[in-house]
Design an enzyme around this catalytic site. Structure first.
Site, PDB file in Angstrom:
ATOM      1  N   CYS A  65      64.551 -33.267  58.415  1.00  0.00           N
ATOM      2  CA  CYS A  65      63.677 -34.111  59.186  1.00  0.00           C
ATOM      3  C   CYS A  65      63.055 -32.560  59.977  1.00  0.00           C
ATOM      4  CB  CYS A  65      65.014 -34.578  59.989  1.00  0.00           C
ATOM      5  SG  CYS A  65      66.019 -35.632  59.212  1.00  0.00           S
ATOM      6  N   ARG A 117      59.079 -29.331  54.029  1.00  0.00           N
ATOM      7  CA  ARG A 117      59.820 -29.568  54.575  1.00  0.00           C
ATOM      8  C   ARG A 117      60.825 -30.959  53.688  1.00  0.00           C
ATOM      9  NH1 ARG A 117      61.262 -27.268  59.650  1.00  0.00           N
ATOM     10  NH2 ARG A 117      63.025 -28.225  59.863  1.00  0.00           N
ATOM     11  N   TRP A 136      64.846 -37.276  56.651  1.00  0.00           N
ATOM     12  CA  TRP A 136      65.244 -36.812  55.137  1.00  0.00           C
ATOM     13  C   TRP A 136      66.735 -38.075  55.668  1.00  0.00           C
ATOM     14  CZ3 TRP A 136      69.537 -34.721  53.408  1.00  0.00           C
ATOM     15  CH2 TRP A 136      69.890 -34.483  51.765  1.00  0.00           C
ATOM     16  N   ASN A 191      66.303 -33.897  64.757  1.00  0.00           N
ATOM     17  CA  ASN A 191      67.513 -33.646  63.453  1.00  0.00           C
ATOM     18  C   ASN A 191      68.094 -32.794  64.050  1.00  0.00           C
ATOM     19  OD1 ASN A 191      67.122 -31.935  61.439  1.00  0.00           O
ATOM     20  ND2 ASN A 191      64.822 -30.084  61.739  1.00  0.00           N
ATOM     21  N   GLY A 192      69.124 -33.109  62.606  1.00  0.00           N
ATOM     22  CA  GLY A 192      70.452 -32.551  62.963  1.00  0.00           C
ATOM     23  C   GLY A 192      71.263 -33.774  62.196  1.00  0.00           C
ATOM     24  N   GLU A 206      69.241 -19.535  37.209  1.00  0.00           N
ATOM     25  CA  GLU A 206      67.659 -20.178  38.088  1.00  0.00           C
ATOM     26  C   GLU A 206      66.829 -21.254  37.453  1.00  0.00           C
ATOM     27  OE1 GLU A 206      67.262 -20.548  41.162  1.00  0.00           O
ATOM     28  OE2 GLU A 206      64.572 -20.741  41.171  1.00  0.00           O
ATOM     29  N   LYS A 225      65.645 -24.727  38.855  1.00  0.00           N
ATOM     30  CA  LYS A 225      64.407 -24.914  38.759  1.00  0.00           C
ATOM     31  C   LYS A 225      63.483 -25.991  37.949  1.00  0.00           C
ATOM     32  CE  LYS A 225      63.586 -23.633  41.927  1.00  0.00           C
ATOM     33  NZ  LYS A 225      63.588 -22.593  42.518  1.00  0.00           N
ATOM     34  N   GLU A 247      66.063 -30.141  39.227  1.00  0.00           N
ATOM     35  CA  GLU A 247      65.343 -30.090  40.404  1.00  0.00           C
ATOM     36  C   GLU A 247      64.319 -30.982  40.576  1.00  0.00           C
ATOM     37  OE1 GLU A 247      64.816 -27.343  43.692  1.00  0.00           O
ATOM     38  OE2 GLU A 247      65.162 -26.015  42.417  1.00  0.00           O
ATOM     39  N   HIS A 298      83.094 -21.690  24.180  1.00  0.00           N
ATOM     40  CA  HIS A 298      84.099 -21.633  24.720  1.00  0.00           C
ATOM     41  C   HIS A 298      84.727 -23.704  25.487  1.00  0.00           C
ATOM     42  CE1 HIS A 298      85.833 -18.023  24.023  1.00  0.00           C
ATOM     43  NE2 HIS A 298      84.752 -17.889  24.285  1.00  0.00           N
ATOM     44  N   LYS A 301      63.420 -29.589  52.251  1.00  0.00           N
ATOM     45  CA  LYS A 301      62.924 -28.038  52.341  1.00  0.00           C
ATOM     46  C   LYS A 301      63.769 -26.786  52.779  1.00  0.00           C
ATOM     47  CE  LYS A 301      60.444 -23.997  50.486  1.00  0.00           C
ATOM     48  NZ  LYS A 301      60.716 -23.870  49.420  1.00  0.00           N
TER      49      LYS A 301
HETATM   50  C1  F6R Z   1      65.432 -24.167  44.790  1.00  0.00           C
HETATM   51  C2  F6R Z   1      66.039 -24.392  46.604  1.00  0.00           C
HETATM   52  C3  F6R Z   1      66.880 -24.566  47.556  1.00  0.00           C
HETATM   53  C4  F6R Z   1      67.360 -22.769  48.560  1.00  0.00           C
HETATM   54  C5  F6R Z   1      68.673 -23.144  49.468  1.00  0.00           C
HETATM   55  C6  F6R Z   1      68.555 -22.425  50.048  1.00  0.00           C
HETATM   56  O1  F6R Z   1      64.877 -24.676  44.702  1.00  0.00           O
HETATM   57  O2  F6R Z   1      64.593 -24.274  47.471  1.00  0.00           O
HETATM   58  O3  F6R Z   1      68.132 -24.418  46.726  1.00  0.00           O
HETATM   59  O4  F6R Z   1      67.055 -21.922  48.057  1.00  0.00           O
HETATM   60  O5  F6R Z   1      68.576 -24.715  49.722  1.00  0.00           O
HETATM   61  O6  F6R Z   1      68.189 -22.601  51.285  1.00  0.00           O
HETATM   62  P1  F6R Z   1      67.472 -21.100  51.803  1.00  0.00           P
HETATM   63  O7  F6R Z   1      67.105 -20.103  50.990  1.00  0.00           O
HETATM   64  O8  F6R Z   1      66.173 -22.007  52.468  1.00  0.00           O
HETATM   65  O9  F6R Z   1      68.437 -21.121  52.944  1.00  0.00           O
END
Ligand code: F6R
Length: 598
Positions: free
Chosen positions: A2, A27, A73, A99-100, A475, A479, A482, A498, A593
């Site tokens: 949010c 975000r 969100w 927000n929260g 990672e 990517k 997601e 395994h 985000k």
């Molecule tokens: C994936 C991604 C998330 C963040 C995670 C932590 O592409 O961006 O997995 O890495 O939500 O976010 P931060 O780094 O802002 O604590």
């Protein structure tokens, strides 16, 4: 997650709020709304979906000079116009954005509002109606009621409130969720982050937990527990062009392309006396510890896994890496002199913050690696090192990940013995990586073809590797899954047999990363195993280890630094696969985000 923006001044409020909300889009959100006031009459606009829809639904003939806006969100209740913010009290006197997460909202609702019919399912609607309830019952002012309600709440919040009976004022309050005040000439703002206000001002004041703010167009008053707080504003160092997509179709592609430049910037920022180094106080604090604990989530956690390798290999300091949401409630046995490193692009992630609250209660030293100066984690830890990646807008993290690994390598190098420094010039090696990244990025069309060939009809996919290549596989898989929604696993190549190899069927795409000499032959053996079971395999291999049968050759770089390079084709693969599938690359479903709830 949010986002909040509020404006009070002389200009028309709607475009300012809507631009602010657009800047908060990165975000992640599923609905948005604004509430604006013209001559004491309020107007509410809310839409599910994109800000563009809200823009189209907004009435610009209203000459409102103040208002509040929100991107939501969903946490409590589905995405819908009823649940979208701003929320109004049952008597329509108060309008609130939040927000929260309010943990005890059900209890508060049952205790005070059993007679009230609420429109939606959100905790916020309970809070705004509670403010109205106490204003009516006790004949309190807006400020008195709001402050009293804040004292009843358990949870996290950044709030902005408008009271129809107190014209030309916005109230705001903060606890655990980020909120800034933007300072202008004849206007003031509140926003979740500087990006939401940067189109109006560069001057911001950080708010701390428990603070309450009264904003008018000419004045900002911050108080805590009845005491006025004086705090200097700071100038936000955000380059407006960083926030624009320019000619790029999506931020993610722009941010992938920026990675070589980010790496060069990091080298420049961390070079002291011709050598990569970190501030002495941080170095001393780490060197007096007996064990490092890295705490992070998602992509940042994956960077932490590579960081462990650097800290153990370069600096010989035992290091553990923890998922933040697990650490807070199931902490491991902690040694006598631990040192904690938090990794967070946003610096606002609630899971990491919760772990930091615990660490601070236990009085252990901590360092935050973050992209956002002045963010909550940065403020609340003892030391901060910046990632210098520039604003990352796409939900899928790319340039922040490589920045995190680069800064971790610099920390480990700074803590290492001279023998390593004599044999290995990290600055030079990182600059070779940045050139090599450029070479990969220039071959993006080839990767686009891979995306079409391997992933067009794929329902599942695998990334495999060993050692550092396994860590990058984790990672790479995150990517791809997601943003493309193709279910993808990152796996230790030797571990497949395994159990998980049972999932390999005809044409299952398996991408393999090979950059480490000592494991390349074994990994190639694992490729044969999946091939024999029908997998469609694709290899990303370091030049000196490549054979004629490999699909994509990575320029040779230091084996230690290969993760910074081998992730790039996988980022591009995820980008193009998603593009081909027709999804919104920058704003994947269900994701945010800045994840400001636990
Ligand atoms: C994936 C991604 C998330 C963040 C995670 C932590 O592409 O961006 O997995 O890495 O939500 O976010 P931060 O780094 O802002 O604590």
């Amino acid at each position: 997650m949010c986002g909040i923006v509020g404006y009070i001044g002389n200009e028309q409020a709607q475009p300012i709020l809507l631009t602010g909300l657009e800047k908060l889009e990165y975000r992640g959100y599923d609905s948005a709304g604004i509430y604006v006031v013209e001559h004491q009459k309020g107007y509410l606009f809310k839409e599910v979906g994109r800000i563009q829809q809200l823009k189209e639904a907004t009435d610009y003939s209203i000459c409102a000079t103040y208002g509040i806006g929100h991107t939501r969100w969903a946490t409590h209740g589905v995405p819908s116009t009823q649940n979208a913010h701003p929320h109004q009290s049952f008597d329509k006197r108060f309008t609130l954005v939040h927000n929260g997460v309010i943990e005890n909202y059900q209890e508060l609702k049952e205790t005070y509002l059993s007679h009230v019919v609420l429109q939606g399912q959100t905790d916020t609607e309970v809070i705004v109606s509670l403010i109205a309830y106490f204003a009516q019952e006790k004949q309190w002012s807006a400020k008195q009621s709001f402050q009293y309600v804040l004292s009843l709440i358990h949870g996290s919040y950044a709030f902005a409130l408008i009271d129809n009976q107190t014209p030309d004022v916005i109230y705001a309050a903060k606890h655990k969720s980020p909120l800034l005040v933007g300072i202008g000439s004849q206007f003031n703002m509140v926003c979740s982050d500087a990006m939401a206000g940067i189109h109006q001002t560069r001057q911001f004041i950080e708010l701390h937990d428990g603070e309450f703010v009264t904003l008018t167009k000419a004045d900002v008053s911050i108080e805590k527990d009845g005491h006025i707080i004086q705090r200097q504003s700071y100038t936000a160092q955000i380059d407006a062009s960083d926030l624009e997509k320019g000619t790029y179709p999506f931020y993610m592609l722009k941010e992938i392309d920026e990675q070589p430049a980010v790496l060069r910037r990091i080298i420049k920022e961390y070079t002291k006396d011709n050598q990569l180094d970190i501030p002495n106080d941080v170095k001393q604090a780490i060197l007096t510890s007996d064990r490092i604990h890295i705490i992070a989530c998602g992509t940042s956690y994956h960077a932490g896994l590579v960081g462990k390798y650097y800290l153990e290999t370069f600096a010989h300091i035992p290091t553990e890496v923890h998922i933040a949401s697990e650490f807070s409630y199931h902490p491991p046995l902690i040694s006598g002199k631990p040192f904690f490193i938090f990794i967070s692009q946003s610096g606002e992630t609630a899971d990491s913050r919760q772990a930091l609250v615990k660490i601070n209660e236990w009085n252990y030293p901590s360092l935050t690696l973050t992209n956002v100066n002045g963010s909550t984690l940065s403020r609340e830890s003892n030391y901060t090192l910046l990632l210098h990646a520039g604003p990352e807008i796409a939900v899928a993290s790319t340039k922040a990940y490589i920045a995190q690994m680069a800064v971790l390598s610099i920390i480990a190098y700074a803590l290492s013995h001279d023998t390593l420094k004599d044999a290995f010039n990290l600055s030079y090696e990182l600059s070779l990586v940045s050139n090599a990244m450029e070479s990969i990025i220039s071959q993006k069309d080839d990767i686009h073809i891979f995306a079409k060939t391997y992933l067009k009809d794929a329902k599942h996919a695998f990334f495999i590797g060993r050692g550092l290549d396994y860590l990058v596989s984790l990672e790479a898989a995150l990517k791809l899954k997601e943003i493309s929604y193709i279910q993808t696993e990152g796996f230790a190549a030797g571990e497949l047999k395994h159990g998980t190899i049972a999932l390999i069927e005809q044409n299952t795409p398996v991408f393999t990363i090979i950059t480490q000499d000592e494991t390349s032959l074994n990994t190639r053996g694992n490729i044969q195993e999946v091939k024999a079971r029908g997998a469609k395999t694709c290899t990303f291999v370091m030049g000196k280890l490549a054979t004629k049968d490999d699909q994509f050759i990575l320029p040779d770089v230091s084996k230690y630094l290969s993760p910074l390079l081998s992730i790039v084709p996988s980022q591009l693969l995820a980008y193009y696969a998603t593009l081909e599938l027709g999804y919104d690359v920058d704003k994947p479903r269900n994701l945010a985000k800045s994840v400001t709830v636990e």
